[in-house]
Design an enzyme around this catalytic site. Structure first.
Site, PDB file in Angstrom:
ATOM      1  N   HIS A  81      11.372   9.816   1.965  1.00 21.75           N
ATOM      2  CA  HIS A  81      12.562   9.601   2.898  1.00 21.75           C
ATOM      3  C   HIS A  81      13.428   8.447   2.147  1.00 21.75           C
ATOM      4  CE1 HIS A  81       9.570   6.193   3.158  1.00 21.75           C
ATOM      5  NE2 HIS A  81      10.427   5.577   3.454  1.00 21.75           N
TER       6      HIS A  81
ATOM      7  N   ASP B 229      15.160   4.881   3.561  1.00 22.65           N
ATOM      8  CA  ASP B 229      15.215   4.033   4.615  1.00 22.65           C
ATOM      9  C   ASP B 229      16.572   4.087   5.314  1.00 22.65           C
ATOM     10  OD1 ASP B 229      12.663   3.358   3.969  1.00 22.65           O
ATOM     11  OD2 ASP B 229      13.193   1.666   2.723  1.00 22.65           O
TER      12      ASP B 229
ATOM     13  N   HIS C  84      11.699   7.593  -1.514  1.00 21.51           N
ATOM     14  CA  HIS C  84      10.401   7.326  -1.722  1.00 21.51           C
ATOM     15  C   HIS C  84       9.281   7.769  -0.785  1.00 21.51           C
ATOM     16  CE1 HIS C  84      12.294   4.183   0.828  1.00 21.51           C
ATOM     17  NE2 HIS C  84      11.141   3.886   1.274  1.00 21.51           N
TER      18      HIS C  84
ATOM     19  N   ARG D 128       8.448  -6.679   2.781  1.00 24.07           N
ATOM     20  CA  ARG D 128       9.504  -5.737   2.483  1.00 24.07           C
ATOM     21  C   ARG D 128      10.770  -6.744   3.033  1.00 24.07           C
ATOM     22  NH1 ARG D 128      11.428  -0.083   4.962  1.00 24.07           N
ATOM     23  NH2 ARG D 128      13.205  -0.901   5.983  1.00 24.07           N
TER      24      ARG D 128
HETATM   25  C1  OGA Z   1       8.848   1.134   3.049  1.00 26.62           C
HETATM   26  C2  OGA Z   1       8.222   2.161   2.506  1.00 26.62           C
HETATM   27  C3  OGA Z   1       6.137   2.500   1.003  1.00 26.62           C
HETATM   28  C4  OGA Z   1       4.944   2.053   0.749  1.00 26.62           C
HETATM   29  O1  OGA Z   1       8.555   0.024   2.902  1.00 26.62           O
HETATM   30  O2  OGA Z   1      10.117   1.414   3.276  1.00 26.62           O
HETATM   31  O3  OGA Z   1       8.420   3.400   2.770  1.00 26.62           O
HETATM   32  O4  OGA Z   1       4.496   2.337  -0.287  1.00 26.62           O
HETATM   33  N1  OGA Z   1       7.204   1.576   1.788  1.00 26.62           N
HETATM   34  O5  OGA Z   1       4.588   1.092   1.442  1.00 26.62           O
HETATM   35 MN    MN Z   2      10.576   3.407   3.156  1.00 23.26          MN
END
Ligand code: OGA
Ligand code: MN
Length: 284
Positions: free
Chosen positions: A101, A103, A259, A274
């Protein structure tokens, strides 16, 4: 740290670079900020090792790069409303972001990207995959590029974070991680091929999680072509699998990459922090 000592070392895979000789706990000079931004635009994702940054330093780093975009759906870190928790507990089955995806593509002004750092890692597993949407676009035939260059796609948050979403149907499992289904009201139209705001290169901008279909196409028509693109763009040669270590940071650009979180560490906790940066409108 002098900004002229910073260097980028490409990963062995199809996307991303390691940034060397940079200490993210120190204030960044304007030159270093520019170097990091253009490196991000070029490589799609930047990886840093052995960083010693607490939540304040994480936020200070993000604020050097731009304005923070607060995610509506993730639980914030205690005392830090601008930092989202990406958490999986030992008794939870689903991880956040398991599908390929991008974000926030459901926002009219989608987020630039995120700065994710490892706080608590499982004893093994929990890597993150990235894929290169410049390279995926570039590798298509001229004929298909021509079709895609003129298309727009609908994106939405409703089916992922709204009342209808799997995440919320399994709300016991995702409890405390994804919330506010009543806030899942975002719909946006974006070009299928964007000109990247930093690099000026063309990138494929559709993703399995949030893209609903092409404007003016039937659902079946859209599904057939989207499936082809999703299979194409997730080929291993466009990807890189990042192994987290304590002190690792990944900063990705949502407009140049996809990702995916690998959910292969059941029974253990994984906790990431994040911070998401504001982006800009996207154009063909
Ligand atoms: C995000 C996500 C991936 C992960 O934080 O947007 O998709 O590996 N994380 O945690
Ligand atoms: Mn993500």
């Amino acid at each position: 740290m002098l900004s002229n000592s910073v260097s980028f070392r490409r990963t062995n895979g199809g996307v991303g670079a390691f940034v060397e000789n940079v200490d993210l706990s120190e204030p960044l000079s304007p030159e270093l900020v520019n170097t990091l931004k253009s490196g991000l635009g070029e490589h799609g994702v930047l990886f840093f090792r052995d960083q010693d940054i607490d939540a304040d330093a994480h936020q200070a780093f993000a604020e050097c790069l731009g304005n923070i975009d607060i995610n509506r759906f993730f639980k914030p870190v205690d005392g830090y409303p601008k930092i989202a928790e990406v958490r999986k507990e030992p008794d939870q089955k689903y991880a956040i972001g398991e599908d390929w995806h991008t974000d926030h593509s459901y926002d009219q002004i989608p987020a630039l990207g995120s700065i994710l750092l490892a706080r608590e890692l499982p004893s093994r597993g929990g890597d993150t995959m990235f894929s290169n949407m410049y390279a995926a676009y570039e590798a298509l035939s001229d004929g298909l590029k021509e079709v895609l260059d003129g298309l727009q796609a609908n994106h939405s948050s409703r089916h992922r974070f709204g009342y209808q979403s799997t995440a919320n149907k399994n709300s016991k499992d995702t409890g405390g991680r994804l919330g506010n289904p009543d806030l899942a009201t975002q719909d946006a139209v974006h070009p299928v091929v964007i000109t990247h705001p930093i690099s000026g290169k063309k990138a494929l901008y559709v993703n399995r999680a949030f893209t609903l279909g092409f404007v003016g196409w039937t659902e079946a028509e859209s599904k057939a072509l989207l499936d082809l693109l999703y299979n194409h763009a997730s080929q291993p040669e466009f990807t890189y699998r990042f192994e987290w270590e304590p002190g690792s940071v990944a900063m990705w650009d949502n407009r140049a990459t996809w990702h995916k979180a690998l959910n292969d560490y059941h029974g253990e906790r994984r906790l990431m922090h994040r911070i998401t940066l504001e982006g800009e409108a996207l154009y063909a």
